[in-house]
Design a protein around this motif. Structure first.
Motif, PDB file in Angstrom:
ATOM      1  N   ALA A   1      26.805 -12.491 -24.568  1.00 27.67           N
ATOM      2  CA  ALA A   1      26.364 -11.093 -23.923  1.00 27.67           C
ATOM      3  C   ALA A   1      24.953 -10.489 -24.624  1.00 27.67           C
ATOM      4  O   ALA A   1      24.227 -10.043 -23.745  1.00 27.67           O
ATOM      5  CB  ALA A   1      27.410 -10.166 -24.194  1.00 27.67           C
ATOM      6  N   ARG A   2      24.676 -10.749 -25.771  1.00 28.31           N
ATOM      7  CA  ARG A   2      23.416 -10.296 -26.210  1.00 28.31           C
ATOM      8  C   ARG A   2      22.338 -10.971 -25.784  1.00 28.31           C
ATOM      9  O   ARG A   2      21.118 -10.505 -25.408  1.00 28.31           O
ATOM     10  CB  ARG A   2      23.423 -10.521 -27.944  1.00 28.31           C
TER      11      ARG A   2
ATOM     12  N   SER B   1      26.876  -1.653 -26.243  1.00 29.25           N
ATOM     13  CA  SER B   1      26.492  -2.812 -26.918  1.00 29.25           C
ATOM     14  C   SER B   1      26.892  -4.153 -26.761  1.00 29.25           C
ATOM     15  O   SER B   1      27.473  -4.523 -25.609  1.00 29.25           O
ATOM     16  CB  SER B   1      27.160  -2.451 -28.583  1.00 29.25           C
ATOM     17  N   SER B   2      26.510  -5.366 -27.488  1.00 29.37           N
ATOM     18  CA  SER B   2      26.791  -6.491 -26.745  1.00 29.37           C
ATOM     19  C   SER B   2      28.281  -6.742 -27.207  1.00 29.37           C
ATOM     20  O   SER B   2      28.963  -7.701 -26.498  1.00 29.37           O
ATOM     21  CB  SER B   2      25.874  -7.346 -27.781  1.00 29.37           C
ATOM     22  N   VAL B   3      28.899  -6.160 -28.255  1.00 27.96           N
ATOM     23  CA  VAL B   3      30.400  -6.164 -28.231  1.00 27.96           C
ATOM     24  C   VAL B   3      31.353  -5.658 -27.206  1.00 27.96           C
ATOM     25  O   VAL B   3      32.024  -6.304 -26.489  1.00 27.96           O
ATOM     26  CB  VAL B   3      30.863  -5.635 -29.590  1.00 27.96           C
ATOM     27  N   GLU B   4      30.772  -4.513 -26.576  1.00 31.26           N
ATOM     28  CA  GLU B   4      31.381  -3.675 -25.546  1.00 31.26           C
ATOM     29  C   GLU B   4      31.051  -4.690 -24.206  1.00 31.26           C
ATOM     30  O   GLU B   4      32.011  -4.878 -23.409  1.00 31.26           O
ATOM     31  CB  GLU B   4      30.882  -2.384 -25.472  1.00 31.26           C
ATOM     32  N   THR B   5      29.973  -5.186 -24.087  1.00 30.34           N
ATOM     33  CA  THR B   5      29.793  -5.933 -22.837  1.00 30.34           C
ATOM     34  C   THR B   5      30.547  -7.157 -22.979  1.00 30.34           C
ATOM     35  O   THR B   5      31.044  -7.684 -21.917  1.00 30.34           O
ATOM     36  CB  THR B   5      28.173  -6.238 -22.770  1.00 30.34           C
ATOM     37  N   ALA B   6      30.631  -7.783 -24.108  1.00 29.37           N
ATOM     38  CA  ALA B   6      31.371  -9.226 -24.256  1.00 29.37           C
ATOM     39  C   ALA B   6      32.862  -8.901 -23.834  1.00 29.37           C
ATOM     40  O   ALA B   6      33.298  -9.733 -23.155  1.00 29.37           O
ATOM     41  CB  ALA B   6      31.097  -9.823 -25.614  1.00 29.37           C
ATOM     42  N   GLU B   7      33.451  -7.892 -24.509  1.00 27.62           N
ATOM     43  CA  GLU B   7      34.709  -7.722 -24.207  1.00 27.62           C
ATOM     44  C   GLU B   7      35.087  -7.261 -22.712  1.00 27.62           C
ATOM     45  O   GLU B   7      35.932  -7.638 -22.116  1.00 27.62           O
ATOM     46  CB  GLU B   7      35.359  -6.519 -25.038  1.00 27.62           C
TER      47      GLU B   7
ATOM     48  N   SER C   1      31.284 -14.557 -25.177  1.00 29.91           N
ATOM     49  CA  SER C   1      31.157 -14.065 -26.606  1.00 29.91           C
ATOM     50  C   SER C   1      30.162 -12.929 -26.806  1.00 29.91           C
ATOM     51  O   SER C   1      29.225 -12.793 -26.009  1.00 29.91           O
ATOM     52  CB  SER C   1      30.862 -15.239 -27.496  1.00 29.91           C
ATOM     53  N   ARG C   2      29.988 -12.397 -27.935  1.00 33.68           N
ATOM     54  CA  ARG C   2      29.055 -11.405 -28.355  1.00 33.68           C
ATOM     55  C   ARG C   2      27.659 -11.908 -28.345  1.00 33.68           C
ATOM     56  O   ARG C   2      26.800 -11.245 -27.757  1.00 33.68           O
ATOM     57  CB  ARG C   2      29.400 -10.807 -29.742  1.00 33.68           C
TER      58      ARG C   2
END
Length: 227
Positions: free
Chosen positions: A194-195, A179-185, A190-191
């Motif tokens: 990443a998105r 997900s964008s959250v997993e990628t960002a971390e 930021s999310r």
């Protein structure tokens, strides 16, 4: 200049205008008509034959697949490039079996459409110029021209090639969609950032996005590189 006349079949007026601008910006092509459903497309082709149709799948009334099948049944020599949000394998297979020249998934980058149009123009040139008889080498070159997509990637304004490289490297390393959250971390951005990069990879036909539905809450968009 001898133009390749194009009909755009798209029910979203804004998207249709984008298609028109894209097509008209490629040398040798011009849009001569725009309609919003399959029946209107068939009627247009009876009155004003064209060489190429840009066709959506999800259309009111007669959908794109039905329109493509009727075009083939009519014996018309018009070629079709599908541009659709449909990622269903059965739909893709049916359109290719019905003779679609190419299939482009929305959202897409301009370079992807440009490459498809340039490949089509090269095929048309090879089929209309020179002697009527061809040998095996001519056929091999024709098929190569049809399948060759020389897409030069120019990053949109605001995207950093170093960040893009990190995102691609991460997706290459993992064995599951992210997900964008997993990628960002994972890469320290930021999310939202990443998105943007993940959606760019999807638009560039380098990645696919699938929705993962939860028992509660909204579905999560997951991204995976096309390998």
């Amino acid at each position: 200049m001898d133009y390749i006349d194009v009909l755009v079949v798209e029910d979203d007026p804004m998207v249709a205008d984008i298609h028109q601008n894209y097509v008209n910006s490629v040398d040798g092509f011009r849009v001569v008509g725009m309609v919003d459903n399959g029946l209107k497309a068939l009627d247009f082709l009876r009155k004003r034959p064209v060489r190429l149709v840009i066709l959506d799948i999800f259309l009111p009334g007669l959908d794109g697949l039905g329109a493509l099948e009727r075009i083939r049944e009519s014996g018309s020599n018009v070629d079709v490039i599908i541009i659709s949000a449909s990622r269903d394998k059965a739909t893709v297979n049916k359109t290719l079996q019905a003779g679609a020249f190419d299939y482009i998934v929305k959202p897409f980058a301009f370079d992807r459409m440009k490459a498809a149009l340039q490949a089509f123009r090269q095929v048309v040139h090879r089929l209309t110029e020179g002697p009527n008889q061809v040998d095996q080498q001519d056929i091999d070159n024709l098929l190569l021209a049809r399948n060759k997509k020389n897409i030069q990637t120019v990053l949109p304004k605001g995207l950093n090639p170093n960040v893009l490289e990190k995102v691609e490297a991460l997706l290459t390393k993992v064995d599951k969609p992210l997900s964008s959250v997993e990628t960002a971390e994972a890469i320290g951005v930021s999310r939202i950032t990443a998105r943007r990069y993940l959606e760019y990879l999807v638009a560039s036909d380098k990645a696919v996005m699938e929705r993962e539905y939860q028992e509660v809450g909204r579905p999560i968009n997951k991204y995976e590189l096309i390998r």
